[in-house]
Design a protein around this motif. Structure first.
Motif, mmCIF file in Angstrom:
data_model
loop_
_atom_site.group_PDB
_atom_site.id
_atom_site.type_symbol
_atom_site.label_atom_id
_atom_site.label_comp_id
_atom_site.label_asym_id
_atom_site.label_seq_id
_atom_site.Cartn_x
_atom_site.Cartn_y
_atom_site.Cartn_z
ATOM 1 N N SER A 23 0.835 -1.202 0.000
ATOM 2 C CA SER A 23 0.000 0.000 0.000
ATOM 3 C C SER A 23 0.873 1.257 0.000
ATOM 4 C CB SER A 23 -0.889 0.011 1.242
ATOM 5 O OG SER A 23 -1.460 1.286 1.405
ATOM 6 N N ALA A 24 1.902 1.223 0.839
ATOM 7 C CA ALA A 24 2.724 2.428 0.995
ATOM 8 C C ALA A 24 3.552 2.713 -0.257
ATOM 9 C CB ALA A 24 3.632 2.260 2.214
ATOM 10 N N GLY A 26 4.160 3.133 -3.821
ATOM 11 C CA GLY A 26 3.292 3.291 -4.991
ATOM 12 C C GLY A 26 3.794 4.406 -5.881
ATOM 13 N N LEU A 27 2.865 5.019 -6.597
ATOM 14 C CA LEU A 27 3.250 6.149 -7.449
ATOM 15 C C LEU A 27 3.946 7.196 -6.595
ATOM 16 C CD1 LEU A 27 -0.038 6.527 -9.503
ATOM 17 C CD2 LEU A 27 2.151 5.606 -10.289
ATOM 18 N N GLY A 28 3.551 7.263 -5.324
ATOM 19 C CA GLY A 28 4.153 8.224 -4.405
ATOM 20 C C GLY A 28 5.666 8.084 -4.355
ATOM 21 N N ASN A 29 6.159 6.857 -4.346
ATOM 22 C CA ASN A 29 7.608 6.644 -4.221
ATOM 23 C C ASN A 29 8.334 6.834 -5.552
ATOM 24 O OD1 ASN A 29 6.000 4.930 -2.375
ATOM 25 N ND2 ASN A 29 7.990 4.699 -1.410
ATOM 26 N N ILE A 106 -9.021 9.650 -3.680
ATOM 27 C CA ILE A 106 -7.643 9.465 -4.164
ATOM 28 C C ILE A 106 -7.642 8.439 -5.290
ATOM 29 C CG2 ILE A 106 -5.306 8.703 -3.584
ATOM 30 C CD1 ILE A 106 -5.669 9.673 -0.826
ATOM 31 N N PHE A 230 1.285 11.008 2.246
ATOM 32 C CA PHE A 230 0.862 10.322 1.023
ATOM 33 C C PHE A 230 1.608 9.011 0.872
ATOM 34 C CE2 PHE A 230 0.793 9.484 -3.515
ATOM 35 C CZ PHE A 230 -0.534 9.742 -3.832
ATOM 36 N N SER A 231 2.906 9.078 1.094
ATOM 37 C CA SER A 231 3.724 7.902 0.817
ATOM 38 C C SER A 231 3.443 6.770 1.794
ATOM 39 C CB SER A 231 5.202 8.303 0.863
ATOM 40 O OG SER A 231 5.972 7.233 0.409
ATOM 41 N N LEU A 232 3.149 7.117 3.041
ATOM 42 C CA LEU A 232 2.886 6.054 4.019
ATOM 43 C C LEU A 232 1.398 5.689 4.090
ATOM 44 C CD1 LEU A 232 5.352 7.097 6.866
ATOM 45 C CD2 LEU A 232 5.455 5.009 5.505
ATOM 46 N N SER A 233 0.621 6.183 3.157
ATOM 47 C CA SER A 233 -0.821 5.876 3.084
ATOM 48 C C SER A 233 -1.562 6.270 4.359
ATOM 49 C CB SER A 233 -1.062 4.379 2.846
ATOM 50 O OG SER A 233 -0.383 3.922 1.723
ATOM 51 N N MET A 236 -6.126 7.858 5.770
ATOM 52 C CA MET A 236 -7.246 7.510 4.905
ATOM 53 C C MET A 236 -7.923 6.204 5.297
ATOM 54 S SD MET A 236 -7.700 9.868 2.581
ATOM 55 C CE MET A 236 -7.611 10.947 3.958
ATOM 56 N N SER A 324 -1.098 -0.340 -4.308
ATOM 57 C CA SER A 324 -1.594 0.821 -3.547
ATOM 58 C C SER A 324 -3.060 1.060 -3.844
ATOM 59 C CB SER A 324 -0.802 2.082 -3.901
ATOM 60 O OG SER A 324 0.533 1.908 -3.555
ATOM 61 N N SER A 327 -5.319 -1.075 -1.943
ATOM 62 C CA SER A 327 -5.512 -0.670 -0.542
ATOM 63 C C SER A 327 -6.459 0.514 -0.430
ATOM 64 C CB SER A 327 -4.167 -0.333 0.105
ATOM 65 O OG SER A 327 -3.697 0.930 -0.320
ATOM 66 N N LEU A 328 -6.534 1.325 -1.489
ATOM 67 C CA LEU A 328 -7.439 2.478 -1.444
ATOM 68 C C LEU A 328 -8.896 2.038 -1.552
ATOM 69 C CD1 LEU A 328 -5.375 4.920 -3.667
ATOM 70 C CD2 LEU A 328 -6.098 5.370 -1.330
ATOM 71 N N MET A 392 -5.660 14.419 4.277
ATOM 72 C CA MET A 392 -4.729 13.496 4.944
ATOM 73 C C MET A 392 -4.135 14.099 6.203
ATOM 74 S SD MET A 392 -2.815 11.712 1.797
ATOM 75 C CE MET A 392 -2.921 10.003 1.957
HETATM 76 N N1 PFF Z 1 1.082 5.410 -0.524
HETATM 77 C C1 PFF Z 1 0.662 5.390 -1.888
HETATM 78 C C2 PFF Z 1 1.796 5.872 -2.751
HETATM 79 O O1 PFF Z 1 2.838 6.260 -2.228
HETATM 80 O O2 PFF Z 1 1.641 5.898 -3.959
HETATM 81 C C3 PFF Z 1 -0.579 6.210 -2.156
HETATM 82 C C4 PFF Z 1 -1.648 6.073 -1.140
HETATM 83 C C5 PFF Z 1 -2.197 4.839 -0.889
HETATM 84 C C6 PFF Z 1 -2.065 7.191 -0.456
HETATM 85 C C7 PFF Z 1 -3.164 4.716 0.093
HETATM 86 C C8 PFF Z 1 -3.033 7.092 0.502
HETATM 87 C C9 PFF Z 1 -3.568 5.878 0.774
HETATM 88 F F1 PFF Z 1 -4.487 5.794 1.695
#
Ligand code: PFF
Length: 451
Positions: A23-24, A26-29, A106, A230-233, A236, A324, A327-328, A392
């Motif tokens: 989940s953590a 993802g596109l964020g990283n 999201i 965002f990165s650690l989800s 949400m 990710s 998990s959303l 968030m």
């Molecule tokens: N953590 C995911 C990412 O870094 O791409 C995005 C994300 C997933 C944000 C789940 C929030 C969330 F609840």
């Protein structure tokens, strides 16, 4: 309340860790972290980000798992149950709702961006070569201008996501992560080694780790903290939902540590790989959200073995985005199944449809509806802004208040089960440092309303 069916539990502690890393990471990283680092002064951003992970991210990660496991239900019912157990108002249920619905918002735009990734992966595999910066920009602009192509890939990606969630917690979500995450780590390591061999790793290293205090601005701090969420989800309900399937004996603190560490390392490694290749080709690191789409296809087109490396790179991003996105969707699907007693598959596909529609609007916000703006932002930017900059952190603040001040010490300790001194350290950081950091960033925002 619930349908009464026994709740699933992850098969092992490592399964939980991998799924939550899924989940953590993802596109964020791989998309957001490198371009933010590039656009926000490199090392200054990295340093503040690391601090935010340690002082805000990690304590909150523990708090969310704690609430989820204690409440043993979807985020809404978990919040209600833990609030009741601690004699607190049922208004805290709103926090669960905020998370569940925020996650869907999201997902609506996340799925659109992930759709771009699928298109680029398709092109990389097909051997399409983009040779000049102008061609790269034109290619990306062409995609944005084409609503049908955007909607098509958004639909494909969302169907992939919902298809996994529909299969259930263990045979869907857990199995998908156990397959994809090791592959993701392997591809990432390969890309870093490749970057070390043919790229300019030294320049990438200096860019990311040579601290230049003059680049440290309020804006950098703000972005770094937003990115840590965002990165650690966080905030949400996603981590709460995953935590609710964690067995009672697994250590929340140790698990959280591994999750935060892995998420951070993947961001740093992806940054090193991407910047070393970018710098080796004399390209700019600060090109913003287009970094992965404008710059990298050029790099792949000009390097030996670029077709394979490019395909692998986009496959890596696809796996990251897929786990990710799953998990959303999960918190809302869990709520529908548990609260309304609807079959999981129906709940998952229904959720998919509910997210698909706003996603289509997001696709149109780049072309046919681009004239429709609020505060100068199109729908895509509005959703990103609303979720990562407002929802968030706000709900992260509420989680910290709840776990730090509302939940009784005994209640929290019963779940966290750390030696007294370490438990106390976590609790005090959450109660003061985490809360103060989020509030300060908000105050700063109010005083500097620009981006
Ligand atoms: N953590 C995911 C990412 O870094 O791409 C995005 C994300 C997933 C944000 C789940 C929030 C969330 F609840």
């Amino acid at each position: 309340m619930s349908s009464g069916a026994p709740r699933s539990t992850w098969s092992s502690r490592w399964a939980f860790i991998l799924v939550t890393i899924g989940s953590a990471v993802g596109l964020g990283n791989i998309w957001r972290f490198p371009y933010m680092t590039g656009a926000q002064g490199g090392s200054a951003f990295v340093l503040v980000y690391l601090l935010c992970v340690a002082l805000v991210g990690l304590p909150l990660l523990m708090a969310e798992i704690l609430i989820g496991r204690r409440g043993r239900g979807n985020p809404v019912s978990a919040m209600l149950k833990v609030a009741e157990e601690n004699g607190a108002s049922s208004w805290w249920g709103v926090l669960g709702w905020g998370g569940v619905l925020g996650a869907l918002l999201i997902l609506a735009y996340y799925s659109v961006v992930a759709g771009w990734i699928v298109e680029y992966m398709y092109q990389a595999i097909a051997g399409v070569k983009i040779l000049t910066p102008e061609a790269a920009a034109q290619e990306f602009a062409g995609l944005m201008a084409d609503p049908l192509r955007l909607i098509f890939w958004h639909t494909v990606f969302l169907a992939l996501t919902v298809g996994v969630v529909a299969r259930g917690v263990i045979s869907g979500i857990e199995r998908a992560s156990l397959l994809m995450m090791p592959a993701l780590f392997a591809i990432l390591l390969f890309l870093v080694l490749w970057g070390g061999m043919v790229g300019n790793m030294r320049a990438a290293w200096h860019f990311m780790f040579d601290f230049k205090p003059e680049l440290l601005t309020g804006q950098v701090v703000l972005s770094a903290m937003g990115h840590a969420f965002f990165s650690l989800s966080l905030g949400m309900g996603v981590i709460m939902a995953y935590g609710s399937y964690l067995d009672k004996h697994s250590s929340i603190a140790h698990n959280s540590f591994w999750i935060a560490l892995a998420d951070t390392l993947v961001g740093l490694l992806a940054g090193l790989a991407i910047f070393s290749l970018t710098f080796a080709h004399g390209l700019e690191a600060s090109s913003g959200p287009g970094l992965v789409f404008h710059t990298l296809p050029l790099v792949f087109a000009h390097m030996p073995g670029g077709r394979v490396v490019g395909s692998l790179f986009f496959l890596l991003v696809l796996f990251a985005a897929w786990t990710s996105a799953i998990s959303l969707a999960e918190p809302f699907v869990a709520w529908v199944t548990e609260r309304l007693g609807v079959h999981r598959a129906v709940a998952a596909w229904g959720t998919g449809f509910a997210v698909w529609l706003p996603g289509v609007a997001v696709c149109l916000s780049f072309n046919d509806w681009s004239g429709w703006k609020l505060f100068g932002l199109n729908l895509f930017d509005q959703l990103d802004y609303l979720t990562s900059r407002i929802l968030m952190p706000l709900s992260g603040l509420a989680v910290a208040l709840f776990a730090g001040w509302i939940m009784s010490r005994e209640n929290a300790q019963d779940e966290i089960r750390l030696p007294a001194a370490q438990f106390q350290l976590w609790r005090q950081v959450l109660r003061y440092v985490t809360i103060l950091a989020i509030v300060l960033v908000f105050v700063y925002r109010l005083m500097n309303p620009d981006p």
